[in-house]
Motif scaffolding. Structure first.
Motif, PDB file in Angstrom:
ATOM      1  N   CYS A 275     -31.936  20.506  41.017  1.00  0.00           N
ATOM      2  CA  CYS A 275     -32.225  21.099  40.460  1.00  0.00           C
ATOM      3  C   CYS A 275     -32.292  23.296  41.758  1.00  0.00           C
ATOM      4  N   SER A 276     -32.206  22.511  42.984  1.00  0.00           N
ATOM      5  CA  SER A 276     -31.410  23.582  43.568  1.00  0.00           C
ATOM      6  C   SER A 276     -30.222  24.002  43.425  1.00  0.00           C
TER       7      SER A 276
ATOM      8  N   SER B  72     -30.144  25.648  40.436  1.00  0.00           N
ATOM      9  CA  SER B  72     -31.064  26.962  39.948  1.00  0.00           C
ATOM     10  C   SER B  72     -29.860  28.175  40.410  1.00  0.00           C
TER      11      SER B  72
ATOM     12  N   HIS C  31     -35.280  31.274  46.435  1.00  0.00           N
ATOM     13  CA  HIS C  31     -36.214  30.682  44.843  1.00  0.00           C
ATOM     14  C   HIS C  31     -35.796  29.234  44.613  1.00  0.00           C
TER      15      HIS C  31
ATOM     16  N   PHE D 188     -37.842  25.980  44.139  1.00  0.00           N
ATOM     17  CA  PHE D 188     -38.062  25.192  43.168  1.00  0.00           C
ATOM     18  C   PHE D 188     -37.523  23.763  42.699  1.00  0.00           C
TER      19      PHE D 188
ATOM     20  N   THR E 226     -40.423  22.034  44.748  1.00  0.00           N
ATOM     21  CA  THR E 226     -41.143  21.397  43.756  1.00  0.00           C
ATOM     22  C   THR E 226     -41.239  20.611  42.717  1.00  0.00           C
ATOM     23  N   THR E 227     -40.086  20.597  41.726  1.00  0.00           N
ATOM     24  CA  THR E 227     -40.109  19.585  40.904  1.00  0.00           C
ATOM     25  C   THR E 227     -39.538  18.800  41.105  1.00  0.00           C
TER      26      THR E 227
END
Length: 146
Positions: free
Chosen positions: A100-101, A104, A113, A117, A120-121
């Protein structure tokens, strides 16, 4: 061209689904007249007809993507392959955070950010899947902590 490519993929998927619906799904008994065998068969037929309709209708959109978009799509496929390979050894949280990092960042997020993210995900996703849904997810590197 994009409509036809989509319709061809949908037709192949619909053919596989139709085979499964008619040949594989066999219930020993049915609770009602439209039991567990009938709904997949009806969906398969509708799926095939919709795919054929899209395949036969004229194209309204031309598929023209820049070289950079094709490269980003290829990078995404490679990242998904890496995620699948690292899923077991690293565990759900670490591999999801990493994927996800990076994804993103690829989409243009700032690094801080993107990392926030991803973390957190990974953590919330693990919490939902493990504690709420009771799914067994690989713990990987974080096994002593989980």
């Amino acid at each position: 061209m994009a409509d036809r490519l989509f319709a061809l993929c949908a037709l192949i998927a619909g053919g596989i689904y139709t085979f499964v619906a008619f040949a594989v799904i066999k219930a020993p008994f049915q609770y009602d007249p439209l039991g567990p065998e009938t709904w997949p068969q009806v969906l398969a037929i509708v799926f095939l007809f919709c795919s054929l309709y899209i395949l036969a209708s004229p194209d309204h959109i031309r598929l023209t993507l820049a070289r950079s978009v094709w490269l980003r799509l290829l990078l995404l496929v490679l990242m998904l392959g890496g995620y699948a390979e690292l899923y077991e050894p690293l565990g759900f949280v670490v591999s999801t955070t990493l994927f996800c990092s990076l994804f993103s960042i690829m989409l243009g997020a700032k690094r801080l950010h993107a990392i926030a993210f991803g973390c957190t995900t990974g953590i919330i996703g693990y919490g939902i899947c493990d504690f709420l849904l009771g799914l067994n997810l690989p713990e990987g590197l974080l096994a002593p902590l989980l």
